[in-house]
Design an enzyme around this catalytic site. Structure first.
Site, PDB file in Angstrom:
ATOM      1  N   GLU A  43      -6.936  30.402  45.181  1.00  0.00           N
ATOM      2  CA  GLU A  43      -6.172  30.666  43.955  1.00  0.00           C
ATOM      3  C   GLU A  43      -4.787  31.177  44.330  1.00  0.00           C
ATOM      4  O   GLU A  43      -4.640  32.267  44.870  1.00  0.00           O
ATOM      5  CB  GLU A  43      -6.897  31.706  43.102  1.00  0.00           C
ATOM      6  CG  GLU A  43      -6.123  32.148  41.865  1.00  0.00           C
ATOM      7  CD  GLU A  43      -6.777  33.329  41.166  1.00  0.00           C
ATOM      8  OE1 GLU A  43      -6.042  34.151  40.584  1.00  0.00           O
ATOM      9  OE2 GLU A  43      -8.023  33.451  41.218  1.00  0.00           O
ATOM     10  N   LYS A 133     -13.636  35.326  33.847  1.00  0.00           N
ATOM     11  CA  LYS A 133     -13.130  36.258  34.856  1.00  0.00           C
ATOM     12  C   LYS A 133     -13.177  37.684  34.307  1.00  0.00           C
ATOM     13  O   LYS A 133     -12.491  38.001  33.327  1.00  0.00           O
ATOM     14  CB  LYS A 133     -11.692  35.879  35.224  1.00  0.00           C
ATOM     15  CG  LYS A 133     -11.002  36.895  36.140  1.00  0.00           C
ATOM     16  CD  LYS A 133      -9.565  36.477  36.399  1.00  0.00           C
ATOM     17  CE  LYS A 133      -8.812  37.539  37.195  1.00  0.00           C
ATOM     18  NZ  LYS A 133      -7.430  37.130  37.508  1.00  0.00           N
TER      19      LYS A 133
END
Length: 214
Positions: A43, A133
């Site tokens: 990421e 998340k």
């Protein structure tokens, strides 16, 4: 990489390396070191200078390899679209933004919005987010996952923030399908010790495997 494959890869591997760096050059070095350690989900946060360019370069470099490049700290749909056009396989946000989720759904790109309440989690599920998340994870600790799983057993939760080698097993055993880790994983890069980053990545990979053993 197709949306469902991206999601399944993240769940199967159980790890997302969150990359923050002071420059494009450092960011790419960190990615290479993390990849060498066996982590397949990368990421690139939008706080990294030239982040979109890094995503484009890495997407082209590793297009024939089993590596999933995503964009993190995405706050709005405009940024999400730029990252998708650059080749990002998935988008990660620190909060829930309806328009960003809609855009990702429109392009069939995986989106992991940040949530911290049951209300936010339910809304994210209603908008089709497959992985939620939990951020910042260190605000509550691993117990927040089992707390969410009580009323929402169908949710896939991925904590980010404060996940380290000391507590990663607790997060997994609490019900997290994956974890996002950054500072504790890449701290070696601050002194130019990319070998340490690779070795730390290996330890994270092994820790997830150990935590998943019955």
């Amino acid at each position: 990489m197709k949306r469902l494959k991206v999601i399944q890869t993240i769940i199967n591997e159980g790890l997302v390396a969150v990359i923050r760096a002071e420059s494009k050059e450092q960011g790419i070095k960190i990615v290479d070191a993390v990849k060498a350690g066996g982590i397949k989900n990368i990421e690139i946060t939008m706080t990294v200078p030239g982040a979109v360019d890094i995503i484009k370069e890495l997407s082209e470099r590793y297009k024939d390899e089993d590596l999933s490049i995503g964009a993190g700290t995405v706050l709005d749909p405009e940024t999400a679209r730029a990252c998708i056009l650059a080749g990002a396989n998935y988008i990660v946000s620190p909060s829930f933004n309806e328009e960003t989720v809609k855009l990702c759904n429109r392009y069939r790109v995986a989106i992991m919005p940040g949530i911290m309440t049951v209300n936010e989690a339910v809304k994210a599920l209603e908008y089709g987010a497959e992985i939620l998340k939990v951020f910042p994870g260190n605000a509550f600790g691993p117990s927040i996952i089992s707390a969410f799983k009580g009323p929402l057993p169908q949710g896939n939760f991925m904590p980010t923030g404060g996940v380290n080698l000391e507590n990663i097993k607790e997060w997994i055993k609490a019900g997290a399908v994956a974890v996002g880790t950054g500072g504790d994983l890449t701290k070696g890069a601050k002194t130019g010790d990319y070998h340490l980053v690779t070795e730390t990545a290996k330890k994270f990979v092994e820790a997830v495997k150990e935590a998943r053993k019955k």
